[in-house]
Motif scaffolding. Structure first.
Motif, PDB file in Angstrom:
ATOM      1  N   GLY A  12       0.764  -1.256  -0.012  1.00  0.00           N
ATOM      2  CA  GLY A  12      -0.067  -0.137   0.244  1.00  0.00           C
ATOM      3  C   GLY A  12       0.795   1.238  -0.019  1.00  0.00           C
ATOM      4  O   GLY A  12       0.184   2.280   0.364  1.00  0.00           O
ATOM      5  N   ARG A  39       0.380 -13.835  -5.547  1.00  0.00           N
ATOM      6  CA  ARG A  39      -0.888 -13.861  -5.344  1.00  0.00           C
ATOM      7  C   ARG A  39      -1.533 -15.090  -6.156  1.00  0.00           C
ATOM      8  O   ARG A  39      -2.450 -15.882  -5.941  1.00  0.00           O
ATOM      9  N   GLN A 116      10.046 -14.648 -12.811  1.00  0.00           N
ATOM     10  CA  GLN A 116      10.259 -13.153 -12.597  1.00  0.00           C
ATOM     11  C   GLN A 116      11.342 -12.661 -13.568  1.00  0.00           C
ATOM     12  O   GLN A 116      11.029 -11.523 -14.349  1.00  0.00           O
ATOM     13  N   ASP A 184       6.447  -9.742   6.167  1.00  0.00           N
ATOM     14  CA  ASP A 184       7.559  -9.187   5.150  1.00  0.00           C
ATOM     15  C   ASP A 184       8.899  -8.900   5.590  1.00  0.00           C
ATOM     16  O   ASP A 184       9.968  -9.256   5.021  1.00  0.00           O
TER      17      ASP A 184
HETATM   18  O1  CDP Z   1      -0.972  -5.087  -2.820  1.00  0.00           O
HETATM   19  P1  CDP Z   1       0.366  -5.274  -1.816  1.00  0.00           P
HETATM   20  O2  CDP Z   1       1.245  -4.431  -2.010  1.00  0.00           O
HETATM   21  O3  CDP Z   1      -0.491  -5.474  -0.543  1.00  0.00           O
HETATM   22  O4  CDP Z   1       0.871  -6.819  -2.229  1.00  0.00           O
HETATM   23  P2  CDP Z   1       1.707  -7.503  -3.402  1.00  0.00           P
HETATM   24  O5  CDP Z   1       2.738  -6.399  -3.849  1.00  0.00           O
HETATM   25  O6  CDP Z   1       0.404  -7.903  -4.416  1.00  0.00           O
HETATM   26  O7  CDP Z   1       1.984  -8.706  -2.798  1.00  0.00           O
HETATM   27  C1  CDP Z   1       1.531  -9.670  -2.027  1.00  0.00           C
HETATM   28  C2  CDP Z   1       2.343 -10.346  -0.962  1.00  0.00           C
HETATM   29  O8  CDP Z   1       3.284 -11.077  -1.527  1.00  0.00           O
HETATM   30  C3  CDP Z   1       3.304  -9.292  -0.254  1.00  0.00           C
HETATM   31  O9  CDP Z   1       2.594  -9.075   1.175  1.00  0.00           O
HETATM   32  C4  CDP Z   1       4.563 -10.148  -0.105  1.00  0.00           C
HETATM   33  O10 CDP Z   1       4.463 -11.005   1.232  1.00  0.00           O
HETATM   34  C5  CDP Z   1       4.527 -11.240  -1.324  1.00  0.00           C
HETATM   35  N1  CDP Z   1       5.640 -10.546  -2.137  1.00  0.00           N
HETATM   36  C6  CDP Z   1       6.848 -11.020  -1.964  1.00  0.00           C
HETATM   37  O11 CDP Z   1       7.199 -11.592  -1.055  1.00  0.00           O
HETATM   38  N2  CDP Z   1       7.860 -10.638  -2.845  1.00  0.00           N
HETATM   39  C7  CDP Z   1       7.439 -10.037  -4.008  1.00  0.00           C
HETATM   40  N3  CDP Z   1       8.308  -9.572  -4.865  1.00  0.00           N
HETATM   41  C8  CDP Z   1       6.196  -9.522  -3.991  1.00  0.00           C
HETATM   42  C9  CDP Z   1       5.337  -9.765  -3.280  1.00  0.00           C
END
Ligand code: CDP
Length: 221
Positions: A12, A39, A116, A184
């Motif tokens: 966020g 996700r 990725q 995280d």
């Molecule tokens: O929308 P929001 O920023 O809440 O979450 P997101 O970027 O969609 O990512 C969801 C969850 O995936 C995050 O809370 C991280 O725990 C995990 N994530 C991660 O570990 N590494 C990433 N490169 C991206 C996401």
């Protein structure tokens, strides 16, 4: 080598806005929303009734999923997995929470690493997530780490949700953001933190235009 711009930060914080500006500024560049991959994998595991602790089984799903990102804006975004539209499910808050649980599993992170890196294509890539600058693209030409207090991020999320007609209240949102931060930042693998060579932007109290100006200045260097 194909240049990468890494945009990392907690939930966020406004990475979506920054990556969209960057995409406008850098025509033709590709985008990687790495959080969406976590996700999608979380949903795929849930649909197969896999326990979140079934690390190896979840990791095995990753290479086989056919994932397509269609559309360019938040409004026309479509996420198609194995031919089915998963957009709505992928964007749910509950899916984000589930993703952060599986994202703490080393086998899961390893399984998504190559997927990725496959997004790195000419003329360049704008990648957002938690560990783009630290783990996935350590050679990124520009690393931006965005931060903001949990309260500020909860308020922004509340506004976003209400703009979509979704009712929510601040306190539980803030709790959820803190819990997600906790997971995280404190996980043993790829914890959320700025790369040593990242440009940190604290957006607490900064209007979107001010954030944009900071990003623009970084591009000009
Ligand atoms: O929308 P929001 O920023 O809440 O979450 P997101 O970027 O969609 O990512 C969801 C969850 O995936 C995050 O809370 C991280 O725990 C995990 N994530 C991660 O570990 N590494 C990433 N490169 C991206 C996401």
């Amino acid at each position: 080598t194909v240049p990468v711009i890494a945009v990392d930060g907690p939930s966020g914080v406004g990475k979506g806005l920054v990556t969209r500006w960057l995409a406008q500024r850098l025509p033709g560049w590709h985008r990687l929303d790495s959080g969406a991959l976590y996700r999608i994998l979380a949903l795929a595991a849930q649909r197969r009734h896999l326990d979140v602790r079934a690390a190896a089984a979840i990791a095995r799903l990753a290479p086989a999923l056919d994932i397509r990102f269609e559309g360019h804006t938040e409004d026309d975004e479509r996420i198609v997995v194995d031919g089915q539209d998963w957009t709505h499910e992928v964007r749910k808050e509950s899916t984000g929470a589930l993703a952060s649980v599986i994202a703490a599993v080393p086998e899961v992170r390893a399984a998504l690493l190559q997927r990725q890196r496959d997004f790195r294509r000419r003329p360049g890539l704008i990648a957002d997530g938690r560990d783009m600058g630290t783990v996935v693209f350590p050679d990124a030409v520009l690393k931006i780490f965005m931060d903001a207090s949990a309260e500020e991020r909860a308020r922004r999320r509340l506004k976003q949700l209400s703009a979509k007609g979704i009712q929510a209240t601040l306190a539980p949102l803030c709790e959820e953001i803190r819990a997600r931060d906790e997971r995280d930042r404190n996980r043993p693998i790829a914890p959320l933190k700025p790369a040593d060579d990242a440009e940190v932007i604290d957006t607490t109290g900064l209007a979107p235009e001010a954030v944009k100006a900071r990003v623009e200045a970084l591009l000009q260097r």
